[in-house]
Write a protein that holds these residues in place. Sequence first.
Motif, PDB file in Angstrom:
ATOM      1  N   LEU A   1     -11.129  13.960 -13.533  1.00 37.77           N
ATOM      2  CA  LEU A   1      -9.780  13.913 -12.636  1.00 37.77           C
ATOM      3  C   LEU A   1      -9.875  13.075 -11.637  1.00 37.77           C
ATOM      4  N   ARG A   2     -10.856  12.583 -11.061  1.00 40.75           N
ATOM      5  CA  ARG A   2     -10.887  11.487 -10.032  1.00 40.75           C
ATOM      6  C   ARG A   2     -10.649  10.171 -10.784  1.00 40.75           C
ATOM      7  N   LYS A   3     -11.295  10.194 -11.954  1.00 45.90           N
ATOM      8  CA  LYS A   3     -10.699   8.724 -12.559  1.00 45.90           C
ATOM      9  C   LYS A   3      -9.267   8.638 -12.805  1.00 45.90           C
ATOM     10  N   GLN A   4      -8.569   9.770 -13.202  1.00 47.80           N
ATOM     11  CA  GLN A   4      -7.097   9.896 -13.504  1.00 47.80           C
ATOM     12  C   GLN A   4      -6.296   9.432 -12.286  1.00 47.80           C
ATOM     13  N   LEU A   5      -6.977  10.009 -11.065  1.00 45.95           N
ATOM     14  CA  LEU A   5      -6.322   9.827  -9.838  1.00 45.95           C
ATOM     15  C   LEU A   5      -6.357   8.421  -9.368  1.00 45.95           C
TER      16      LEU A   5
ATOM     17  N   GLU B   1      -6.540   5.896 -11.197  1.00 45.08           N
ATOM     18  CA  GLU B   1      -5.731   5.121 -12.146  1.00 45.08           C
ATOM     19  C   GLU B   1      -4.443   5.310 -11.703  1.00 45.08           C
ATOM     20  N   GLN B   2      -3.767   6.483 -11.556  1.00 44.57           N
ATOM     21  CA  GLN B   2      -2.417   6.516 -11.048  1.00 44.57           C
ATOM     22  C   GLN B   2      -2.153   5.892  -9.594  1.00 44.57           C
ATOM     23  N   GLU B   3      -3.075   6.022  -8.939  1.00 37.65           N
ATOM     24  CA  GLU B   3      -2.949   5.409  -7.350  1.00 37.65           C
ATOM     25  C   GLU B   3      -2.950   3.779  -7.649  1.00 37.65           C
ATOM     26  N   ARG B   4      -3.632   3.255  -8.559  1.00 38.81           N
ATOM     27  CA  ARG B   4      -3.756   1.878  -8.768  1.00 38.81           C
ATOM     28  C   ARG B   4      -2.385   1.442  -9.489  1.00 38.81           C
ATOM     29  N   LYS B   5      -1.733   2.267 -10.310  1.00 40.15           N
ATOM     30  CA  LYS B   5      -0.419   1.889 -11.020  1.00 40.15           C
ATOM     31  C   LYS B   5       0.657   1.902  -9.736  1.00 40.15           C
ATOM     32  N   LEU B   6       0.676   3.082  -8.851  1.00 41.02           N
ATOM     33  CA  LEU B   6       1.371   3.088  -7.625  1.00 41.02           C
ATOM     34  C   LEU B   6       1.527   1.882  -6.830  1.00 41.02           C
ATOM     35  N   ARG B   7       0.460   1.518  -6.579  1.00 40.26           N
ATOM     36  CA  ARG B   7       0.360   0.455  -5.664  1.00 40.26           C
ATOM     37  C   ARG B   7       0.915  -1.105  -6.547  1.00 40.26           C
ATOM     38  N   SER B   8       0.601  -1.052  -7.975  1.00 43.07           N
ATOM     39  CA  SER B   8       0.956  -2.293  -8.484  1.00 43.07           C
ATOM     40  C   SER B   8       2.681  -2.156  -8.559  1.00 43.07           C
ATOM     41  N   GLU B   9       3.305  -0.917  -8.544  1.00 43.66           N
ATOM     42  CA  GLU B   9       4.721  -1.052  -8.562  1.00 43.66           C
ATOM     43  C   GLU B   9       5.244  -0.895  -7.131  1.00 43.66           C
ATOM     44  N   GLY B  10       4.471  -1.414  -6.119  1.00 45.02           N
ATOM     45  CA  GLY B  10       4.954  -1.131  -4.760  1.00 45.02           C
ATOM     46  C   GLY B  10       5.182   0.000  -4.340  1.00 45.02           C
ATOM     47  N   GLY B  11       4.405   0.843  -4.922  1.00 42.26           N
ATOM     48  CA  GLY B  11       4.371   2.354  -4.425  1.00 42.26           C
ATOM     49  C   GLY B  11       3.879   2.459  -2.785  1.00 42.26           C
TER      50      GLY B  11
ATOM     51  N   ASP C   1      -3.670  18.975  -7.249  1.00 40.29           N
ATOM     52  CA  ASP C   1      -3.745  20.503  -7.124  1.00 40.29           C
ATOM     53  C   ASP C   1      -4.754  21.065  -8.011  1.00 40.29           C
ATOM     54  N   GLU C   2      -5.042  20.434  -9.146  1.00 40.96           N
ATOM     55  CA  GLU C   2      -6.259  20.768 -10.086  1.00 40.96           C
ATOM     56  C   GLU C   2      -7.398  20.681  -9.391  1.00 40.96           C
ATOM     57  N   LEU C   3      -7.738  19.348  -8.594  1.00 42.27           N
ATOM     58  CA  LEU C   3      -8.803  19.329  -7.860  1.00 42.27           C
ATOM     59  C   LEU C   3      -9.082  20.389  -6.802  1.00 42.27           C
ATOM     60  N   ASP C   4      -8.087  20.858  -6.269  1.00 40.02           N
ATOM     61  CA  ASP C   4      -8.258  21.886  -5.429  1.00 40.02           C
ATOM     62  C   ASP C   4      -8.742  22.833  -5.876  1.00 40.02           C
ATOM     63  N   GLU C   5      -8.058  23.399  -6.877  1.00 47.51           N
ATOM     64  CA  GLU C   5      -8.500  24.434  -7.507  1.00 47.51           C
ATOM     65  C   GLU C   5      -9.838  24.456  -8.118  1.00 47.51           C
ATOM     66  N   LEU C   6     -10.431  23.204  -8.365  1.00 48.86           N
ATOM     67  CA  LEU C   6     -11.732  22.892  -8.966  1.00 48.86           C
ATOM     68  C   LEU C   6     -12.625  23.284  -7.894  1.00 48.86           C
TER      69      LEU C   6
END
Length: 684
Positions: A250-254, A256-266, A451-456
């Motif tokens: 899950l941390r790997k997926q997170l 990746e999404q944060e990297r994608k957000l930064r590349s799109e000006g997130g 959310d899934e990390l919190d449940e975990l």
Amino acid sequence: MIFRSLSVYNVGVFRGHHKFNLLTTETEGDRPLLVFRGHNGAGKSTLFHSMKLALYGSLALGDRVSQREYSDHLFGLLHRGAEEGSPTVQDEAGIQLAFDYIRSGEPLRIQVERKWERRGEDVNETLSVLENGTKVDVREDEYQDWLNDLVPPGLQALCFFDAEQLRDLADPDSHDDLLADTFYRLLGLNLVDRLEDDLQYLINQSGSSSKAKKLRREKGEKESVLDQLREKHAEIEETLEELDDREEELRKQLAEQERKLRSEGGTYAERRPELKERLSNIEPEMEEVAEKFEELCEGLLPFALAPSLCLDLQDRLDTEETSQRQQIAGEIWQERKQEVEERLEEQSVLDDVDEETREALVREVMETLEFEEDDAEADYRLIHHLTDEERQELRGWIQKSLDVMPGKAELVGERLGDLRDEKDQIETELERAPDEEYLAPIHERIQEIEDELDELAAERERVLEKKGTLSFRMEEKEREIEQLNAKLKEFSADKKSARRAMKSQRALREYRRKLINKRAAALEDAIVGAFNDLCRKERLLRDARVGEDFHVELETADGHLQGVGDLSAGERELYVLALLQALREISGRQLPLVVDTPLARLDEVHRPRVLKDYFAGIADQSILLATSAELDEALLEEITPILSRAYRLAFDEDEGATSVEATHTADRAARQSAATLDQGVLAA
């Protein structure tokens, strides 16, 4: 052992300090008897118990006396006198006993002192022991043990006899038990019995084969439970590894999404609301700063732009102020000039000076005082017609314009510039931020992963709690199994110890049997000899038999057997005295004898015989405490040849205390002087 002296302080009926000389004459067997006489309640029993208490402390009351009971007993010993009509309990009391003792051929002089201090209803005791004038070489809490080793408590029965003990020994119902207890203590068999009980306890604790089987069965059950706990513990470890793997994914997926957000000006998009809010706040702040700058411009700030003119104005104000002051001074001089000249010309001023000289002096003074106005200042034109207050205020404005206003203007200008730069930066970043709808799917996925990390994390916490519980139970079972292993290991050694203990028990029983038989035979012979010395010839004994239960049978000269209960009251009293002498003989110890009320049941025929024949030979030092009825003046005079000294105790009802008088001494010719000396000792 020989008692030297006894001192009592606020004990029982004795108020204050009383010291009694207990020494008999030094010639052995010459005058071994010392007597205390007095009516009941005069303090005889108090002195008797004080001697026992000095030696043995709480053991003087029995083997199983608690500290509370001992404290209560001491509280009851404190003197209660009547002062101003009301009874009072003394706060301090004490006893001191001095005696000589031979230990391994070495003569010792021992002094034992017990001091008592009342604290409410409790009494605190302080014990001190001196050997040849020096404290004994043990800790203070071991003083009593040192005394017990020197004079064992078992010797009390041979050294101290009171009326109650004499009565119980003369009573057939209590005779056997009391004789057995005295005999056991005399020979130290009570310690043998205690050792045998300890050995039996050791044997009982060693257990049996059934106990070992029980321990092994219990160990097997606990090991089975421990195996089950270990299996559950292993399952939890696997679950934790799975949770760790899932968290890593899950941390790997997170990431990746944060990297994608930064590349799109997130990053800018995330800050859009914050930037807009800041932009809306900057514009009013800029207006506020601009208004402050305008206020400065409307005030003194313009003067700060022309510092040279301000300085010229300040110089002009100073010059005008000086010129104005000179003008005022000149006007004042012109007004007073005529008056001064007239005063100088008056004859009363210069009466002793001639007229020509006076005129010259007046002229000289007036020329000197003549006010000369500076030509430059005279031509100086006054521009600013100001009062002193107005001129001072104008100087303050000039000073503020030169020193303060430039700094304020600089700060306000810098703040206005910073706000403009920040506004331009925000507007640029807002232009870079992409549309929120374009970034929404990325934000949603990031939220799902978090959310899934919190449940975990919550699941991991629950699993770790179960792991902790299991670990605690495993440690507990391992500890219990370890204790069982130690018990099983000790069991084998205990069996050997038990065999040795049983062997020791058999040896102790054999030792006790032989010792009792040997000393009982000696006791039988001693009883016969002592009893025959005390009784009439027609009541002579042939033999005495002491049974295993310490029941005594006496065989008369005609072969008739009788028990203690078959004797008359007077004969039982003589038997008790004979028994006491027999016990002392078999002990093999040279001890003083202290007897309280020994003659009460003897008739007038036996009393002199007992005193002269019995107490004169039973010990090197015999101390009798008798009532005046038991030992009257006539009998006292009759035993004078064996009497070392005598004290008379008299209780005064009004005073609530006993007085002491020394009535007899070894040297009758010197009785009066000796009595005076003893009285001086008592007063000390």
